[in-house]
Design a protein around this motif. Structure first.
Motif, PDB file in Angstrom:
ATOM      1  N   ILE A  23     -50.739 -27.436 -46.681  1.00 56.89           N
ATOM      2  CA  ILE A  23     -49.815 -26.631 -48.038  1.00 56.89           C
ATOM      3  C   ILE A  23     -49.451 -25.216 -47.299  1.00 56.89           C
ATOM      4  O   ILE A  23     -50.124 -24.427 -46.615  1.00 56.89           O
ATOM      5  N   THR A  24     -47.993 -25.331 -47.443  1.00 55.61           N
ATOM      6  CA  THR A  24     -47.199 -24.229 -46.689  1.00 55.61           C
ATOM      7  C   THR A  24     -47.032 -23.152 -47.799  1.00 55.61           C
ATOM      8  O   THR A  24     -46.825 -22.099 -47.025  1.00 55.61           O
ATOM      9  N   LYS A  25     -46.865 -23.322 -48.892  1.00 55.23           N
ATOM     10  CA  LYS A  25     -46.679 -22.101 -49.938  1.00 55.23           C
ATOM     11  C   LYS A  25     -47.359 -22.741 -51.346  1.00 55.23           C
ATOM     12  O   LYS A  25     -46.977 -23.928 -51.750  1.00 55.23           O
ATOM     13  N   VAL A  26     -47.749 -21.793 -52.028  1.00 51.70           N
ATOM     14  CA  VAL A  26     -48.072 -21.644 -53.352  1.00 51.70           C
ATOM     15  C   VAL A  26     -47.016 -20.924 -54.383  1.00 51.70           C
ATOM     16  O   VAL A  26     -47.122 -19.845 -54.143  1.00 51.70           O
ATOM     17  N   ASN A  27     -46.125 -21.592 -54.957  1.00 57.15           N
ATOM     18  CA  ASN A  27     -45.159 -20.889 -55.679  1.00 57.15           C
ATOM     19  C   ASN A  27     -45.992 -20.248 -57.005  1.00 57.15           C
ATOM     20  O   ASN A  27     -46.930 -20.556 -57.273  1.00 57.15           O
ATOM     21  N   ASN A  28     -45.074 -19.306 -57.711  1.00 57.83           N
ATOM     22  CA  ASN A  28     -45.721 -18.747 -58.787  1.00 57.83           C
ATOM     23  C   ASN A  28     -46.191 -19.821 -59.875  1.00 57.83           C
ATOM     24  O   ASN A  28     -45.419 -20.858 -60.213  1.00 57.83           O
ATOM     25  N   ILE A  29     -47.058 -19.402 -60.542  1.00 56.06           N
ATOM     26  CA  ILE A  29     -47.687 -20.469 -61.605  1.00 56.06           C
ATOM     27  C   ILE A  29     -47.855 -19.762 -62.828  1.00 56.06           C
ATOM     28  O   ILE A  29     -48.306 -18.482 -63.033  1.00 56.06           O
ATOM     29  N   VAL A  30     -47.406 -20.460 -63.993  1.00 57.04           N
ATOM     30  CA  VAL A  30     -47.545 -19.969 -65.398  1.00 57.04           C
ATOM     31  C   VAL A  30     -48.503 -20.779 -65.912  1.00 57.04           C
ATOM     32  O   VAL A  30     -48.370 -22.044 -66.013  1.00 57.04           O
ATOM     33  N   GLY A  31     -49.480 -20.266 -66.743  1.00 58.83           N
ATOM     34  CA  GLY A  31     -50.595 -20.957 -67.465  1.00 58.83           C
ATOM     35  C   GLY A  31     -50.604 -20.287 -68.637  1.00 58.83           C
ATOM     36  O   GLY A  31     -50.204 -19.173 -69.173  1.00 58.83           O
TER      37      GLY A  31
END
Length: 132
Positions: A23-31
């Motif tokens: 996994i190279t990047k975790v982008n912004n998450i909205v929940g």
């Protein structure tokens, strides 16, 4: 509120820093999550009881970037392909009931039960007391 109908909800925005690997990047998450219900309270010896329905936190948008091994070249080296993968989860609706009663001025009893559509459940007893 002290009694009657209530509703509450939340919208969350999460950023993540990781050390890249597959996994190279975790982008912004909205929940988000939401709950509504009714609470009966009266200042008698019965205590109060509430019944609520809602949805546990659920991802509304977000994705991760990954280097996925996809093949091996003629020299035996693994070939990786960059992919953007959506974060997927299903909404988990629930119902819960909560009973609270002050046994005396320093002791409180609380009973809670919750169940989800997927068959998960939680049953909880609490006895709280305060020291002067």
């Amino acid at each position: 509120r002290d009694g009657g109908f209530s509703a509450q909800g939340s919208l969350m925005h999460v950023t993540t820093n990781i050390t890249p690997g597959l996994i190279t990047k975790v982008n912004n998450i909205v929940g988000g999550w939401a709950e509504t219900g009714y609470r009966y309270t009266n200042n008698d010896s019965f205590g109060d009881i509430g019944v609520y329905a809602g949805v546990k936190p659920v991802v509304l948008s977000g994705n991760v970037e990954a280097k996925i091994p996809t093949s091996v070249d003629n020299s035996g080296n693994v070939v990786y392909t960059n992919k953007k993968l959506a974060i997927q989860n299903q909404a988990t609706p629930y119902v819960r009931a909560l009973y609270t009663n002050m046994i005396d001025k320093k002791t409180m009893y609380r009973f809670s039960v919750m169940g989800t559509q997927q068959g998960q459940y939680r049953l909880m007893h609490e006895l709280r007391w305060w020291l002067d």
